[in-house]
Each structure stands twice: as C-alpha cells, then as structure tokens.
Design a protein around this motif. Structure first.
Motif, PDB file in Angstrom:
ATOM      1  N   ASP A 261     -71.806  -7.055   4.007  1.00 27.49           N
ATOM      2  CA  ASP A 261     -72.093  -7.469   5.374  1.00 27.49           C
ATOM      3  C   ASP A 261     -73.532  -7.190   5.820  1.00 27.49           C
TER       4      ASP A 261
ATOM      5  N   VAL B  77     -63.408  -8.805   6.324  1.00 26.40           N
ATOM      6  CA  VAL B  77     -64.786  -8.340   6.492  1.00 26.40           C
ATOM      7  C   VAL B  77     -65.520  -9.130   7.574  1.00 26.40           C
ATOM      8  N   PHE B  78     -65.339 -10.440   7.573  1.00 28.04           N
ATOM      9  CA  PHE B  78     -66.077 -11.302   8.506  1.00 28.04           C
ATOM     10  C   PHE B  78     -65.118 -11.868   9.550  1.00 28.04           C
TER      11      PHE B  78
ATOM     12  N   CYS C 118     -68.828 -16.399   2.519  1.00 32.38           N
ATOM     13  CA  CYS C 118     -67.986 -15.525   1.694  1.00 32.38           C
ATOM     14  C   CYS C 118     -67.034 -16.373   0.857  1.00 32.38           C
TER      15      CYS C 118
ATOM     16  N   SER D 281     -77.234  -8.332   6.414  1.00 39.28           N
ATOM     17  CA  SER D 281     -77.785  -9.640   6.746  1.00 39.28           C
ATOM     18  C   SER D 281     -78.513 -10.278   5.567  1.00 39.28           C
TER      19      SER D 281
ATOM     20  N   CYS E 163     -62.261 -11.788   2.545  1.00 33.10           N
ATOM     21  CA  CYS E 163     -63.317 -12.381   3.377  1.00 33.10           C
ATOM     22  C   CYS E 163     -62.934 -12.330   4.851  1.00 33.10           C
TER      23      CYS E 163
ATOM     24  N   ASP F  71     -70.763 -16.602   8.206  1.00 32.37           N
ATOM     25  CA  ASP F  71     -70.638 -15.581   7.169  1.00 32.37           C
ATOM     26  C   ASP F  71     -69.310 -15.718   6.436  1.00 32.37           C
TER      27      ASP F  71
ATOM     28  N   VAL G 149     -68.105  -0.077   4.908  1.00 32.07           N
ATOM     29  CA  VAL G 149     -67.496  -1.113   5.725  1.00 32.07           C
ATOM     30  C   VAL G 149     -66.453  -0.423   6.591  1.00 32.07           C
TER      31      VAL G 149
ATOM     32  N   CYS H 159     -75.423  -3.535   0.127  1.00 30.45           N
ATOM     33  CA  CYS H 159     -74.362  -2.585   0.472  1.00 30.45           C
ATOM     34  C   CYS H 159     -74.379  -1.502  -0.606  1.00 30.45           C
TER      35      CYS H 159
END
Length: 189
Positions: A134, A65-66, A76, A136, A62, A72, A158, A151
């Motif tokens: 990721d 990615v964020f 996650c 929205s 997590c 976000d 990513v 995704c």
C-alpha cells in the motif's frame, strides 16, 4: 514491459554482477508496486474491475487491503492476474508439475538475496505481494536503500484487521532483508 522497465527503474536490490540493473525479483516487485499502477487510466481501471476473472483468494486479499480506492484495487487485481499469467508461462516452460497458486506461497527462505529469476511460485508471490503493497506508486524505489518506497517487514505494517504484518513485502524465497522479522503466514478469508 513493466518487468523490463523494472531493471532500469526498480531500485535496490541490484544485480551484483552489473551493479546498475535491479535484480529479477525486484523487477517483478517494481512491475506490480509501481508500474502497473501508473500504466492504466481511472476509466480503464473502472472497466477492468467489473470484468476481471480473478482467483477468489487473491480478490479477497486485494479487497481487504484496498478498501477505499478503486484505482488501487483495480491495479491490485491487474498485478495479481499478470503475476499468475507469468507464473503459468514459466511453469509451462520449465515443465513443472505443481501449479503456482496464490494460497500456497513458496516457503523457502534464502539467506542471501538471489539475483536470478525466481521459480514460478516465488514469482507469483512477488507479483501478488507487490500488488498488495500500500505504499504509493509515486514514491520511487531508491538505488541503494531497498526499504525506500517499499513495504517492509520491520518498518511498515498493514493495519487492516486480520492481515499479517508482512503483506506487501518482498517474498523471502528470493529476498533476504537485513534485520527483518520472520514472516507470518498470510491468510485471506
């Protein structure tokens, strides 16, 4: 709650025998990609992010990615914990011996998308990958095109360093995408 809403709002793929309801795997994916992200306020997410007890592997994924959005990131974390709880519940109900774990994804690859409930490890993988998507939460899924709002292996990648191109995609243990590349092994250090 989010899983059940996913049957109505989760889009494609749909259950073949009903035609209107998102299948079980897609309902799990909807829960973690869209629903949980809409359910909690910024304040609730700020409080959650400092209090969560999350598996280190999932937390690292997590975090990778964020990197810039704490809302976000908190979503996650929440989706990962929810997926783990659901996997443990079904593991107990099914009396299976091997515990579901974030770092040991289901290696099965289906040739046709399955409409029924995935096995506990596959369900954990679905919640976890949905949490890592990721795209929205405001971009809804489509009722006929499963690539919209999701995704996708052959469309989205990513770009974070060290992450495989299948991060956030529906697991192949229940989902058989058209024209997709085979997944890379996801490793989060």
């Amino acid at each position: 709650l989010c899983h059940e809403l996913g049957h109505h709002l989760g889009g494609a793929p749909k259950k073949a025998f009903t035609g209107w309801a998102s299948n079980e795997g897609q309902s799990d994916y909807y829960a973690s990609t869209k629903c949980i992200r809409k359910l909690f306020s910024d304040t609730e997410n700020d409080e959650y992010i400092i209090s969560v007890d999350l598996d280190e592997y999932a937390k690292n994924a997590c975090d990778q990615v964020f990197t810039t959005d704490t809302n976000d990131l908190a979503s996650c974390y929440r989706s990962s914990v929810a997926g783990q709880d659901i996997a443990f519940l079904f593991q107990s109900l099914m009396n299976t011996e091997t515990p579901a774990a974030f770092e040991t994804p289901d290696t099965d690859i289906v040739t046709n998308t399955k409409d029924g409930h995935p096995l506990p490890q596959c369900r954990l993988d679905t919640y976890f990958q949905g949490a890592l998507c990721d795209v929205s939460h405001d971009e809804n899924f489509d009722d006929s095109d499963p690539t919209v709002g999701a995704c996708n292996r052959s469309i989205d990648t990513v770009q974070a360093e060290g992450l495989p191109t299948d991060v956030g995609t529906r697991p192949l243990c229940w989902y058989a995408p058209e024209n997709a590349q085979l997944p890379l092994a996801a490793t989060f250090n």
